[in-house]
Motif scaffolding. Structure first.
Motif, PDB file in Angstrom:
ATOM      1  N   ARG A 163     -11.385  -6.689   1.757  1.00 43.96           N
ATOM      2  CA  ARG A 163     -10.566  -7.294   0.701  1.00 43.96           C
ATOM      3  C   ARG A 163      -9.992  -6.141  -0.106  1.00 43.96           C
ATOM      4  NH1 ARG A 163     -11.592  -9.571  -4.594  1.00 43.96           N
ATOM      5  NH2 ARG A 163     -13.760  -8.845  -4.390  1.00 43.96           N
ATOM      6  N   VAL A 164      -8.676  -6.102  -0.199  1.00 39.35           N
ATOM      7  CA  VAL A 164      -8.005  -4.948  -0.791  1.00 39.35           C
ATOM      8  C   VAL A 164      -6.906  -5.390  -1.747  1.00 39.35           C
ATOM      9  CG1 VAL A 164      -8.427  -3.561   1.292  1.00 39.35           C
ATOM     10  CG2 VAL A 164      -6.228  -4.743   1.012  1.00 39.35           C
ATOM     11  N   VAL A 165      -6.505  -4.468  -2.582  1.00 32.95           N
ATOM     12  CA  VAL A 165      -5.251  -4.586  -3.315  1.00 32.95           C
ATOM     13  C   VAL A 165      -4.236  -3.755  -2.555  1.00 32.95           C
ATOM     14  CG1 VAL A 165      -4.017  -4.117  -5.454  1.00 32.95           C
ATOM     15  CG2 VAL A 165      -6.387  -4.935  -5.523  1.00 32.95           C
ATOM     16  N   ALA A 166      -3.169  -4.391  -2.126  1.00 36.29           N
ATOM     17  CA  ALA A 166      -2.156  -3.719  -1.319  1.00 36.29           C
ATOM     18  C   ALA A 166      -0.836  -3.658  -2.084  1.00 36.29           C
ATOM     19  CB  ALA A 166      -1.958  -4.456  -0.003  1.00 36.29           C
ATOM     20  N   GLU A 167      -0.239  -2.483  -2.070  1.00 39.23           N
ATOM     21  CA  GLU A 167       1.055  -2.287  -2.715  1.00 39.23           C
ATOM     22  C   GLU A 167       2.162  -2.405  -1.676  1.00 39.23           C
ATOM     23  OE1 GLU A 167       3.159   1.524  -4.606  1.00 39.23           O
ATOM     24  OE2 GLU A 167       1.478   0.759  -5.812  1.00 39.23           O
ATOM     25  N   VAL A 168       3.102  -3.297  -1.935  1.00 36.55           N
ATOM     26  CA  VAL A 168       4.175  -3.548  -0.980  1.00 36.55           C
ATOM     27  C   VAL A 168       5.082  -2.329  -0.888  1.00 36.55           C
ATOM     28  CG1 VAL A 168       6.181  -4.992  -0.452  1.00 36.55           C
ATOM     29  CG2 VAL A 168       4.100  -6.029  -1.391  1.00 36.55           C
ATOM     30  N   THR A 169       5.335  -1.877   0.353  1.00 36.12           N
ATOM     31  CA  THR A 169       6.195  -0.718   0.579  1.00 36.12           C
ATOM     32  C   THR A 169       7.539  -1.088   1.202  1.00 36.12           C
ATOM     33  OG1 THR A 169       5.115  -0.348   2.719  1.00 36.12           O
ATOM     34  CG2 THR A 169       4.242   0.857   0.813  1.00 36.12           C
ATOM     35  N   GLU A 170       7.592  -2.219   1.911  1.00 35.64           N
ATOM     36  CA  GLU A 170       8.851  -2.679   2.518  1.00 35.64           C
ATOM     37  C   GLU A 170       8.846  -4.195   2.555  1.00 35.64           C
ATOM     38  OE1 GLU A 170      10.198  -0.806   6.216  1.00 35.64           O
ATOM     39  OE2 GLU A 170       8.665   0.730   5.922  1.00 35.64           O
ATOM     40  N   LEU A 171      10.007  -4.795   2.334  1.00 38.73           N
ATOM     41  CA  LEU A 171      10.177  -6.244   2.420  1.00 38.73           C
ATOM     42  C   LEU A 171      11.151  -6.545   3.550  1.00 38.73           C
ATOM     43  CD1 LEU A 171      10.559  -7.012  -1.394  1.00 38.73           C
ATOM     44  CD2 LEU A 171       8.604  -7.627   0.030  1.00 38.73           C
ATOM     45  N   GLU A 172      10.628  -6.979   4.672  1.00 38.52           N
ATOM     46  CA  GLU A 172      11.463  -7.380   5.798  1.00 38.52           C
ATOM     47  C   GLU A 172      11.651  -8.896   5.755  1.00 38.52           C
ATOM     48  OE1 GLU A 172      12.866  -5.219   7.613  1.00 38.52           O
ATOM     49  OE2 GLU A 172      11.702  -3.402   7.206  1.00 38.52           O
ATOM     50  N   LYS A 173      12.572  -9.384   6.555  1.00 36.45           N
ATOM     51  CA  LYS A 173      12.884 -10.814   6.513  1.00 36.45           C
ATOM     52  C   LYS A 173      11.694 -11.668   6.917  1.00 36.45           C
ATOM     53  CE  LYS A 173      16.439 -14.085   7.975  1.00 36.45           C
ATOM     54  NZ  LYS A 173      17.709 -14.260   8.733  1.00 36.45           N
ATOM     55  N   SER A 174      10.944 -11.234   7.939  1.00 37.35           N
ATOM     56  CA  SER A 174       9.856 -12.067   8.455  1.00 37.35           C
ATOM     57  C   SER A 174       8.469 -11.531   8.150  1.00 37.35           C
ATOM     58  CB  SER A 174      10.013 -12.241   9.968  1.00 37.35           C
ATOM     59  OG  SER A 174      10.014 -10.975  10.615  1.00 37.35           O
ATOM     60  N   PHE A 175       8.387 -10.335   7.559  1.00 39.24           N
ATOM     61  CA  PHE A 175       7.073  -9.771   7.229  1.00 39.24           C
ATOM     62  C   PHE A 175       7.246  -8.716   6.148  1.00 39.24           C
ATOM     63  CE2 PHE A 175       8.820  -7.189  10.641  1.00 39.24           C
ATOM     64  CZ  PHE A 175       8.604  -5.895  10.183  1.00 39.24           C
ATOM     65  N   TRP A 176       6.118  -8.329   5.582  1.00 37.68           N
ATOM     66  CA  TRP A 176       6.106  -7.248   4.604  1.00 37.68           C
ATOM     67  C   TRP A 176       5.213  -6.127   5.113  1.00 37.68           C
ATOM     68  CZ3 TRP A 176       4.465 -11.219   0.356  1.00 37.68           C
ATOM     69  CH2 TRP A 176       5.552 -12.046   0.057  1.00 37.68           C
ATOM     70  N   ARG A 177       5.454  -4.928   4.614  1.00 35.14           N
ATOM     71  CA  ARG A 177       4.566  -3.796   4.847  1.00 35.14           C
ATOM     72  C   ARG A 177       3.926  -3.398   3.520  1.00 35.14           C
ATOM     73  NH1 ARG A 177       5.637  -1.617   9.931  1.00 35.14           N
ATOM     74  NH2 ARG A 177       7.723  -2.094  10.756  1.00 35.14           N
ATOM     75  N   ALA A 178       2.690  -2.926   3.606  1.00 32.01           N
ATOM     76  CA  ALA A 178       1.992  -2.558   2.376  1.00 32.01           C
ATOM     77  C   ALA A 178       0.946  -1.490   2.660  1.00 32.01           C
ATOM     78  CB  ALA A 178       1.330  -3.793   1.760  1.00 32.01           C
ATOM     79  N   ASP A 179       0.529  -0.816   1.598  1.00 31.78           N
ATOM     80  CA  ASP A 179      -0.548   0.171   1.655  1.00 31.78           C
ATOM     81  C   ASP A 179      -1.723  -0.338   0.832  1.00 31.78           C
ATOM     82  OD1 ASP A 179       0.446   2.165   3.284  1.00 31.78           O
ATOM     83  OD2 ASP A 179       1.367   3.282   1.641  1.00 31.78           O
ATOM     84  N   ALA A 180      -2.922  -0.205   1.370  1.00 33.37           N
ATOM     85  CA  ALA A 180      -4.128  -0.554   0.607  1.00 33.37           C
ATOM     86  C   ALA A 180      -4.389   0.543  -0.411  1.00 33.37           C
ATOM     87  CB  ALA A 180      -5.318  -0.726   1.534  1.00 33.37           C
TER      88      ALA A 180
ATOM     89  N   GLY B  98       2.381 -17.375   2.574  1.00 33.54           N
ATOM     90  CA  GLY B  98       2.038 -17.436   3.991  1.00 33.54           C
ATOM     91  C   GLY B  98       2.644 -16.309   4.798  1.00 33.54           C
ATOM     92  N   ARG B  99       3.290 -15.374   4.123  1.00 36.58           N
ATOM     93  CA  ARG B  99       3.967 -14.268   4.808  1.00 36.58           C
ATOM     94  C   ARG B  99       2.965 -13.305   5.432  1.00 36.58           C
ATOM     95  NH1 ARG B  99       9.277 -12.612   3.988  1.00 36.58           N
ATOM     96  NH2 ARG B  99       9.421 -14.778   3.340  1.00 36.58           N
ATOM     97  N   VAL B 100       3.267 -12.827   6.644  1.00 43.12           N
ATOM     98  CA  VAL B 100       2.453 -11.812   7.293  1.00 43.12           C
ATOM     99  C   VAL B 100       2.687 -10.474   6.592  1.00 43.12           C
ATOM    100  CG1 VAL B 100       2.176 -10.459   9.411  1.00 43.12           C
ATOM    101  CG2 VAL B 100       2.343 -12.951   9.524  1.00 43.12           C
ATOM    102  N   VAL B 101       1.592  -9.772   6.321  1.00 45.02           N
ATOM    103  CA  VAL B 101       1.671  -8.454   5.691  1.00 45.02           C
ATOM    104  C   VAL B 101       0.936  -7.455   6.579  1.00 45.02           C
ATOM    105  CG1 VAL B 101       1.282  -7.110   3.602  1.00 45.02           C
ATOM    106  CG2 VAL B 101       1.572  -9.601   3.432  1.00 45.02           C
ATOM    107  N   PHE B 102       1.622  -6.399   6.983  1.00 44.40           N
ATOM    108  CA  PHE B 102       1.016  -5.327   7.756  1.00 44.40           C
ATOM    109  C   PHE B 102       0.522  -4.268   6.773  1.00 44.40           C
ATOM    110  CE2 PHE B 102       4.223  -6.778  11.040  1.00 44.40           C
ATOM    111  CZ  PHE B 102       3.271  -7.452  11.805  1.00 44.40           C
ATOM    112  N   VAL B 103      -0.796  -4.078   6.740  1.00 35.02           N
ATOM    113  CA  VAL B 103      -1.423  -3.239   5.724  1.00 35.02           C
ATOM    114  C   VAL B 103      -1.985  -1.973   6.358  1.00 35.02           C
ATOM    115  CG1 VAL B 103      -3.099  -3.153   3.844  1.00 35.02           C
ATOM    116  CG2 VAL B 103      -2.066  -5.353   4.488  1.00 35.02           C
ATOM    117  N   ARG B 104      -1.537  -0.824   5.881  1.00 30.17           N
ATOM    118  CA  ARG B 104      -2.090   0.457   6.318  1.00 30.17           C
ATOM    119  C   ARG B 104      -3.248   0.856   5.406  1.00 30.17           C
ATOM    120  NH1 ARG B 104       0.663   5.089   6.350  1.00 30.17           N
ATOM    121  NH2 ARG B 104       0.085   5.765   8.449  1.00 30.17           N
TER     122      ARG B 104
END
Length: 378
Positions: free
Chosen positions: A49-66, A36-42
């Protein structure tokens, strides 16, 4: 390879995601199914619908690249620049989006920020400003040990070698990090006249080749300066707006330009010498605290963080008939607009200009007037 939709435990994990709305910052919002984690995808678009690679793991959200697009949006295009994309240059984060859709998405961001932070429902149409490529009149490059120019990757100090940046305009002022500062001259042609400005090669200047003209004309239109008025030009830089405001208020009026950067302020003094503009150097809040005089009209062009509550309160205390706010960040504009609403002003006009094509950034020019004054329709 597509990884199972399990919890991301490390940077580099791959997730299959369905992308939601655009968010401030150039990414879209997705939600990871299992956690259920929010992921900010660039490098993605709403609805994809994408495959996203996680670039950062923050406490309340993740960042990722498509990194793989499974179901593409009809607005997806092939990025014109070979340096754009996941893990590459961080400058142009919307090159994978058709230009018209870029502007629509930026309008959604401005509307959402004004709604969320200022409580206002605002109709926003981001105006096209050609060209979409070769638009940047000023470039700042890092230099690799072998002498090649480079730009930084997204949220990183790592460098991407760049032979030819597709947003660099012909004849752009180029400054290499570590090189001596130079003073260059920029000529601005507007419907209000032509002026030439001395600017530091590594200092601030509106980067789009059309930006100085369009912003001067937008400010002059919304401000409608009158002969004899007293004007404060805050965060005045090298004096772009003051140079046009001063002739409009005439010899019976007065323009005061306030700028904190020493080099920019000194250059503004030279740029405005023939116009009788009073130039004050110092932090805007401190100059206003000392007393910059009464003001019928205030123009603000703050840095990306905005003017903030203290300066907004100081401006409102002067009771100007109009505040014209030039903003490169819609969140900062929305926050400062909320402060002005608290001070008894209302938003009567908002223009959004696509002065940063291929990026997530938008330039806005807003007019705020006292709420108890009936503003003319705009």
């Amino acid at each position: 390879m597509t990884a199972p939709d399990g919890p991301a435990t490390e940077v580099g994990a791959r997730l299959e995601l369905v992308c939601g709305p655009i968010a401030h910052g150039g990414h879209v919002v997705a939600r990871h199914g299992e956690s259920g984690r929010v992921v900010f995808v660039r490098h993605a678009l709403p609805g994809e619908r994408v495959v996203a690679e996680v670039t950062e793991l923050e406490k309340s959200f993740w960042r990722a690249d498509a990194v793989e697009v499974l179901d593409a949006s009809p607005d997806r295009v092939v990025a014109p620049c070979p340096y754009a994309g996941p893990g590459r240059c961080g400058g142009c984060d919307l090159q994978h989006v058709a230009p018209a859709r870029q502007r629509a998405l930026k309008g959604e961001v401005v509307r959402e920020q004004m709604r969320r932070l200022a409580g206002l429902e605002v109709d926003v149409v981001v105006e096209e400003v050609p060209p979409d490529l070769r638009w940047r009149s000023r470039m700042r490059y890092a230099v690799l040990p072998d002498g090649r120019r480079a730009l930084r990757r997204h949220r990183s100090h790592e460098l991407e070698p760049v032979e030819d940046c597709l947003v660099e305009a012909p004849g752009a002022v180029v400054h290499e990090e570590g090189a001596p500062r130079e003073v260059v001259h920029q000529t601005v042609h507007t419907s209000h006249g032509t002026r030439t400005f001395a600017v530091a090669s590594d200092g601030f200047w509106q980067p789009h080749v059309e930006a100085p003209r369009l912003l001067v004309e937008a400010v002059m239109d919304l401000a409608a300066p009158r002969p004899g008025e007293r004007v404060l030009d805050l965060y005045a830089g090298v004096g772009l707006f003051s140079a046009y405001l001063a002739p409009a208020v005439g010899p019976e009026g007065r323009v005061t330009a306030v700028e904190g950067d020493r080099v920019a302020s000194d250059l503004s003094r030279d740029n405005l010498r023939d116009l009788g503009v009073r130039v004050l150097r110092g932090r805007v809040d401190r100059v206003l605290h000392r007393g910059a005089g009464p003001a019928d009209l205030v123009v603000l062009d703050p840095p990306r963080v905005g003017a903030k509550r203290q300066v907004v309160g100081q401006v409102a205390a002067l009771a100007p008939r109009a505040v014209v706010y030039v903003a490169c960040d819609p969140a900062a504009l929305a926050r400062d607009t909320a402060y002005l609403l608290e001070e008894g002003y209302r938003l009567t006009s908002l223009r959004a200009l696509d002065l940063f094509p291929m990026t997530s950034h938008t330039e806005c020019v807003a007019l705020l007037e006292p709420a108890d004054v009936c503003a003319r329709p705009r």
